[in-house]
Design a protein around this motif. Structure first.
Motif, PDB file in Angstrom:
ATOM      1  N   THR A 199       0.794  -1.147  -0.095  1.00  0.00           N
ATOM      2  CA  THR A 199      -0.010  -0.010  -0.029  1.00  0.00           C
ATOM      3  C   THR A 199       0.868   1.080   0.068  1.00  0.00           C
ATOM      4  O   THR A 199       1.677   1.295   0.874  1.00  0.00           O
ATOM      5  CB  THR A 199      -0.883   0.129   1.153  1.00  0.00           C
ATOM      6  OG1 THR A 199      -1.710  -1.119   1.333  1.00  0.00           O
ATOM      7  CG2 THR A 199      -1.830   1.241   1.277  1.00  0.00           C
ATOM      8  N   VAL A 200       0.726   2.250  -1.056  1.00  0.00           N
ATOM      9  CA  VAL A 200       1.266   3.489  -0.795  1.00  0.00           C
ATOM     10  C   VAL A 200       0.356   4.498  -0.815  1.00  0.00           C
ATOM     11  O   VAL A 200      -0.709   4.565  -1.291  1.00  0.00           O
ATOM     12  CB  VAL A 200       2.158   3.499  -2.129  1.00  0.00           C
ATOM     13  CG1 VAL A 200       3.126   2.563  -2.403  1.00  0.00           C
ATOM     14  CG2 VAL A 200       1.029   3.629  -3.529  1.00  0.00           C
ATOM     15  N   GLU A 201       0.688   5.586  -0.234  1.00  0.00           N
ATOM     16  CA  GLU A 201      -0.101   6.754   0.099  1.00  0.00           C
ATOM     17  C   GLU A 201       0.585   8.032  -0.249  1.00  0.00           C
ATOM     18  O   GLU A 201       1.971   8.184   0.082  1.00  0.00           O
ATOM     19  CB  GLU A 201      -0.596   6.524   1.410  1.00  0.00           C
ATOM     20  CG  GLU A 201      -1.457   7.777   1.957  1.00  0.00           C
ATOM     21  CD  GLU A 201      -1.843   7.360   3.370  1.00  0.00           C
ATOM     22  OE1 GLU A 201      -1.703   8.389   4.290  1.00  0.00           O
ATOM     23  OE2 GLU A 201      -2.272   6.116   3.860  1.00  0.00           O
ATOM     24  N   ALA A 202      -0.073   9.164  -0.353  1.00  0.00           N
ATOM     25  CA  ALA A 202       0.554  10.332  -0.570  1.00  0.00           C
ATOM     26  C   ALA A 202      -0.478  11.536  -0.162  1.00  0.00           C
ATOM     27  O   ALA A 202      -1.871  11.298  -0.222  1.00  0.00           O
ATOM     28  CB  ALA A 202       0.978  10.747  -2.049  1.00  0.00           C
ATOM     29  N   ILE A 203      -0.001  12.711   0.153  1.00  0.00           N
ATOM     30  CA  ILE A 203      -0.878  13.622   0.503  1.00  0.00           C
ATOM     31  C   ILE A 203      -0.460  14.802  -0.407  1.00  0.00           C
ATOM     32  O   ILE A 203       0.956  15.119  -0.231  1.00  0.00           O
ATOM     33  CB  ILE A 203      -0.789  14.218   2.118  1.00  0.00           C
ATOM     34  CG1 ILE A 203      -1.186  13.081   2.912  1.00  0.00           C
ATOM     35  CG2 ILE A 203      -1.472  15.522   2.445  1.00  0.00           C
ATOM     36  CD1 ILE A 203      -1.041  13.133   4.367  1.00  0.00           C
TER      37      ILE A 203
ATOM     38  N   LEU B 173       4.780  21.145  -2.651  1.00  0.00           N
ATOM     39  CA  LEU B 173       5.481  19.874  -1.901  1.00  0.00           C
ATOM     40  C   LEU B 173       4.216  18.992  -1.763  1.00  0.00           C
ATOM     41  O   LEU B 173       3.308  19.179  -1.159  1.00  0.00           O
ATOM     42  CB  LEU B 173       6.438  20.298  -0.862  1.00  0.00           C
ATOM     43  CG  LEU B 173       7.589  20.930  -1.026  1.00  0.00           C
ATOM     44  CD1 LEU B 173       8.348  21.552   0.287  1.00  0.00           C
ATOM     45  CD2 LEU B 173       8.774  20.223  -1.968  1.00  0.00           C
ATOM     46  N   GLY B 174       4.889  17.652  -2.118  1.00  0.00           N
ATOM     47  CA  GLY B 174       3.708  16.701  -1.208  1.00  0.00           C
ATOM     48  C   GLY B 174       4.329  15.799  -0.415  1.00  0.00           C
ATOM     49  O   GLY B 174       5.837  15.943   0.069  1.00  0.00           O
ATOM     50  N   LEU B 175       3.717  14.872   0.368  1.00  0.00           N
ATOM     51  CA  LEU B 175       4.220  13.810   1.311  1.00  0.00           C
ATOM     52  C   LEU B 175       3.818  12.617   1.007  1.00  0.00           C
ATOM     53  O   LEU B 175       2.852  12.192   0.734  1.00  0.00           O
ATOM     54  CB  LEU B 175       3.456  14.266   2.606  1.00  0.00           C
ATOM     55  CG  LEU B 175       3.716  15.732   3.284  1.00  0.00           C
ATOM     56  CD1 LEU B 175       2.976  15.853   4.508  1.00  0.00           C
ATOM     57  CD2 LEU B 175       5.197  15.929   3.446  1.00  0.00           C
TER      58      LEU B 175
ATOM     59  N   PHE C 277       7.295  10.514   6.681  1.00  0.00           N
ATOM     60  CA  PHE C 277       6.767  10.906   5.287  1.00  0.00           C
ATOM     61  C   PHE C 277       8.247  11.331   4.599  1.00  0.00           C
ATOM     62  O   PHE C 277       9.252  11.812   4.806  1.00  0.00           O
ATOM     63  CB  PHE C 277       6.074  12.019   5.145  1.00  0.00           C
ATOM     64  CG  PHE C 277       4.656  11.930   5.461  1.00  0.00           C
ATOM     65  CD1 PHE C 277       3.548  11.430   5.086  1.00  0.00           C
ATOM     66  CD2 PHE C 277       4.470  12.191   7.112  1.00  0.00           C
ATOM     67  CE1 PHE C 277       2.400  11.219   5.605  1.00  0.00           C
ATOM     68  CE2 PHE C 277       3.226  12.193   7.591  1.00  0.00           C
ATOM     69  CZ  PHE C 277       2.224  11.511   6.722  1.00  0.00           C
ATOM     70  N   SER C 278       8.536  10.862   3.192  1.00  0.00           N
ATOM     71  CA  SER C 278       9.195  11.615   2.188  1.00  0.00           C
ATOM     72  C   SER C 278       8.506  12.731   1.612  1.00  0.00           C
ATOM     73  O   SER C 278       7.638  12.473   1.147  1.00  0.00           O
ATOM     74  CB  SER C 278       9.946  10.338   1.231  1.00  0.00           C
ATOM     75  OG  SER C 278      10.707  10.848   0.403  1.00  0.00           O
ATOM     76  N   ILE C 279       9.354  13.634   1.583  1.00  0.00           N
ATOM     77  CA  ILE C 279       8.866  14.875   0.718  1.00  0.00           C
ATOM     78  C   ILE C 279       9.301  14.808  -0.808  1.00  0.00           C
ATOM     79  O   ILE C 279      10.112  14.391  -1.366  1.00  0.00           O
ATOM     80  CB  ILE C 279       9.666  16.220   1.629  1.00  0.00           C
ATOM     81  CG1 ILE C 279       9.238  16.422   2.819  1.00  0.00           C
ATOM     82  CG2 ILE C 279       8.950  17.486   0.605  1.00  0.00           C
ATOM     83  CD1 ILE C 279      10.204  17.457   3.523  1.00  0.00           C
TER      84      ILE C 279
END
Length: 938
Positions: free
Chosen positions: A150-154, A196-198, A369-371
């Motif tokens: 599962t991968v997730e981003a904001i 920028l996202g997370l 989180f990775s930016i």
């Protein structure tokens, strides 16, 4: 900052997102990828409704897991998947979003041997819009208890519609099991911005009750909080009391997460956890870094002198959070820090009690989180909207997925785009030839303001040609041939065609009327047909007979008038005649003082037009011989030609008043009723471009000495236009195909249909509403200002000089379309002449002379006209190069000198085909690399 577009308005028709496929009442989108047909269901755990992905994508193949993996305890939303074996990029479209809002994107992958190969794909890439999300590596990543990844981003979405794309990178067939979207409050995760996202690396909940994953409805944003516990190291703490809220909470961890915590088994112990830097971030070009968030709640009611205080350090650096004390009993708290420009291969977070503390440290949960950057610019908004509407209207079956232009390596098939710095890409060319298009011509084509070339040939298009296409400022070629179009050519397009700014190809449309007068007559005849059929046949015969009689006498009178003029000497006009607007009648031809031919004479000198030398936008070119045996080339305007009287008169008038050894001479002209023709001196060896490419009948490589000679001759011809004419003349279409060679291989400038006057003494610039140019040769300053000058010709000649040096065309197509100017500048800036000069010449040149010509060419193609030399300066410098080369032993043209099959020189007209060209930057900037400043101190 320039607007950024992540793919707009794909769901316009055809694959429109259905109502069931929109957001639910919470703003959630829950997609079970590969779910068959119109199915939907309620998830047993979350009670959320999951729907099929059929309304979100139009590619891929649905599958179920293999029988041995189709287990009853496995979550229903991972029992099916969609695989994408075809195409590089395949996308899901998520609509009904709120522009500028923050969203959580989550994708799930469970291989389950769906293909029976029992081999997981190594990796494939995942994108949100045009911005890279992550590389999905099924083989290497750790799997959860359900064997899924599962991968997730904001991210903040820039538009109300976003695409999630899977990109095949050669590591195996991409697939996806589930795709979910959750809206977030803008106050949450303030580190996620438009730039920028997370990307979530992990989210851990310490001491989770029963070891379960916390998610919706316990977490209203449906974040997944995975359990973390170790009884050998930590003691667990729980409470059923409510944890107090805090104003301005930036992360809002759910209550169920904050009601549990861990502490070391003894007061002197510590809590440690960490992570390794992702390989893509641990290199010479590190990413923006990491964000770590720690959630802390005091779950014990402390009394007396009890004190819980601890240091939070990273890699033994206790300066992160020294001496931290939780704010109070059941009060939520959090600490976070950004780690920018990662300088370590791994990070260890240590939470350890201070010397004054009487109690061990605690923690409830953490997020890491990775930016990621989200600054890529997608296709210009209006262009993207228009081309997606076109895709929906025709159901285009090409690989039209994702953003139309970005990234460049995945631009849609048949599209070319411009890629100017700091601006969104714009669509410059569309080729939908042989694409099975039906219906009428979409009005959306008229919204593509940067479009230069449109090819809709060989389809089944019906209806009329929309006049709105005439409003496209950059459009130079439209190919509508081979369709079922009807009606007439709109007036707006006709005007641009007659002005020489547009080429319209419309052949093989049997119901299309191409002549305005005959179209009007046909309409009148049709309207009167009902009356005519009721009139006695005798009256009809009488009318027809009278009409034929009148036509007979008119034709006879015209023939008598034509026979009276074998040679017509017209009184010469003064030089100011060039500024006269060109009309379409015989009065304008009084400016021409050369021989005037009748159509009958042209038939005689061409032997009935039996030998065609070539064909262009104006019409065919025929071989002919005058009465004294002089060989000539007769360029006869075709009745179906897109070019009108204006171009014909322009070239005739200019050739009448200019005479130079390096300019093609006009012997005469014909304007006999509907027939128009120009008669030129015969140029036996065709175009300079053919000889550079060695594509003539005899082939062979043009030697350097001959190339230099032709370069000087071309420059001398242009110098005469600039300085020997009053007012000066600007050719405006200098290119290697408009430089012709006679039997002695002497170069002469041809094709003056676009030539305009320039008042040098009064500094009056010629302003045109539409650019006249051939891609690859156009002056960037002219393109920007619409004001051609003599320096515009200098630029174009500079491109020709580079062709002579390199043997390459003005636009190079391998590995991607680029200008010869850019290509040569990059190599010459590194001193790489060997990589620039035409290798076919096999060293038959003086290297200093070649360098000098290359330097002249680079000066001629400078971005600004003020930095370019005059044509007189170019002539002087080329003369020096010729003298330098003449000091060497003579060389010979290996292709012969008497071929007579190279006649396309006479057909160049103004027909411009840009189907294989892409816009490009004409000025090269060699980047300089700044030293890495290293990690930023915090």
């Amino acid at each position: 900052m320039a607007p950024r577009w992540w793919l707009l308005i794909l769901c316009l028709a055809g694959n429109i997102l259905h109502g069931r496929a929109q957001l639910d009442s919470r703003g959630f989108i829950n997609i079970d990828c590969g779910l068959q047909g119109e199915e939907s269901y309620i998830d047993d755990e979350t009670k959320l409704v999951y729907v099929s992905d059929a309304g979100f994508t139009d590619t891929g193949t649905p599958y179920n897991l293999s029988a041995e993996n189709f287990l009853p305890w496995r979550s229903r939303n991972v029992r099916s998947l969609r695989s994408f074996p075809d195409g590089v990029r395949n996308c899901y479209t998520l609509g009904s979003l709120v522009s500028g809002l923050k969203y959580l994107f989550r994708a799930t992958f469970l291989y389950g041997n769906y293909d029976g190969l029992n081999k997981r794909p190594a990796s494939f890439d995942l994108y949100i819009g045009v911005n890279f999300w992550t590389a999905v590596n099924i083989s290497l990543w750790g799997l959860d208890q359900d064997n899924r990844v599962t991968v997730e981003a904001i991210v903040v979405v820039p538009h109300n519609l976003v695409q999630v794309c899977l990109v095949n990178t050669g590591g195996g067939t991409p697939f996806i099991s589930g795709l979910e979207l959750r809206p977030l409050k803008m106050s949450l995760y303030p580190q996620a911005t438009a730039e920028l996202g997370l990307f979530l690396l992990r989210r851990r909940n310490f001491a989770a009750i029963n070891g379960t994953i916390i998610r919706f409805p316990d977490d209203p944003y449906d974040r997944l909080w995975y359990p973390r516990s170790d009884a050998t190291m930590w003691a667990e703490m729980t409470t059923t009391e409510r944890v107090d809220d805090v104003d301005g909470d930036e992360f809002e961890a759910p209550m169920a997460v904050l009601q549990t915590a861990i502490k070391p088994l003894n007061a002197s112990g510590s809590i440690r956890f960490g992570w390794e830097v992702a390989p893509e971030l641990n290199n010479a070009s590190p990413g923006p870094g990491y964000l770590a968030v720690l959630h802390l709640v005091e779950l014990e009611l402390l009394g007396g002198d009890a004190l819980r205080q601890f240091n939070i350090s990273v890699n033994h650096d206790e300066s992160w959070v020294p001496g931290y004390t939780p704010p109070g009993y059941l009060r939520r708290a959090y600490v976070y820090n950004k780690f920018t420009n990662p300088s370590h291969s791994s990070y260890i977070v240590t939470i350890k009690a201070t010397a004054n503390s009487t109690l061990p440290p605690i923690i409830s949960a953490y997020e890491l989180f990775s930016i990621i950057t989200t600054t890529n610019i997608g296709t210009e908004s209006q262009d993207a909207t228009a081309v997606m509407a076109i895709k929906a209207k025709y159901g285009v079956q090409k690989n039209w997925m994702g953003d139309p232009c970005f990234p460049k390596t995945m631009a849609w098939d048949g599209l070319n785009c411009s890629y100017a710095a700091a601006n969104p890409p714009g669509i410059t060319s569309i080729n939908l030839s042989f694409s099975g298009l039906n219906s009428d011509i979409s009005s959306s084509f008229a919204h593509l303001k940067a479009l230069q070339y449109l090819d809709l040939s060989n389809n089944n298009l019906t209806g009329s040609i929309p006049d709105a296409l005439s409003q496209l400022p950059s459009l130079t070629v439209i190919d509508l041939s081979g369709n079922q179009l009807s009606g007439s050519i709109p007036s707006g397009l006709l005007k641009r065609i007659q002005d020489g700014f547009l080429v319209l190809r419309h052949g093989n449309n049997p119901n299309l009327c191409t002549d305005r007068n005959s179209c009007q007559l046909a309409a009148k005849r049709k309207s009167k047909l009902a009356i005519y059929v009721s009139v006695p046949i005798l009256v009809i015969v009488l009318i027809v007979s009278v009409s034929l009689l009148v036509l007979f006498f008119l034709r006879r009178r015209n023939q008598q008038q034509g026979s009276m003029k074998n040679r017509t000497a017209v009184k010469p006009q003064n030089e100011e005649a060039m500024s006269t607007s060109y009309g379409g009648d015989d009065d304008s031809l009084r400016l021409v003082e050369n021989r005037r031919f009748t159509y009958k004479e042209l038939e005689r000198i061409t032997n009935g037009f039996d030998r065609v030398l070539g064909e262009g936008g104006f019409g065919r070119v025929y071989d002919g011989f005058l009465e004294d045996g002089t060989q000539v080339a007769v360029k006869l305007r075709s009745h179906s030609s897109n070019q009108g009287v204006k171009e014909f008169l322009a070239e005739a008038q200019i050739l009448t008043r200019i005479h130079h050894k390096n300019l093609v001479s006009m012997i005469g002209y014909c304007k006999d009723r509907e027939y128009m023709a120009l008669v030129y001196e015969y140029m036996a060896q065709g175009t300079l471009r053919e000889h550079i490419a060695a594509s003539g009948r005899n082939g062979g490589c043009l030697p350097w000495r001959q190339r230099l000679k032709n370069a000087l001759e071309s420059a001398q011809g242009l110098e005469y236009l600039h300085t020997g004419c009053n007012p000066p003349l600007i050719h405006r279409d200098v290119k290697a195909t408009n430089i012709l060679l006679n039997a002695r291989l002497e170069a002469k400038i041809a094709d003056f249909g676009l030539t305009k006057a320039f008042d040098y003494h009064n500094n009056t610039h010629l302003f045109t509403n539409t650019l006249a140019f051939t891609p690859g040769y156009v002056d960037p300053e002219y393109q920007a200002t619409m004001q051609p000058t003599t320096k515009s010709d200098v630029y174009s000649l500079g491109v020709v000089l580079l062709e002579l040096v390199t043997g390459k065309p003005a636009i190079l197509s391998d590995p991607e379309p680029t200008s010869i100017v850019q290509w040569a500048r990059q190599r010459l800036a590194r001193g790489n002449m060997e990589g620039v000069v035409d290798a076919r010449m096999q060293g038959g040149y003086d290297i200093n002379g070649v360098w000098k010509v290359a330097e002249i060419a680079l000066k001629c193609t400078a971005q600004g006209s003020a930095q370019r030399p005059t044509m007189a300066d170019v002539v002087a410098q080329l003369q020096e190069c010729v003298e330098l080369e003449e000091g060497r032993a003579p060389s010979f043209h290996t292709g012969g000198s008497s071929g007579d099959d190279n006649y396309n020189a006479y057909t160049s007209a103004q027909s411009t085909d840009v189907s294989n060209n892409t816009a490009f930057e004409t000025e090269l900037r060699i980047p300089t690399l700044a030293a890495d400043p290293g990690p930023t101190a915090r």
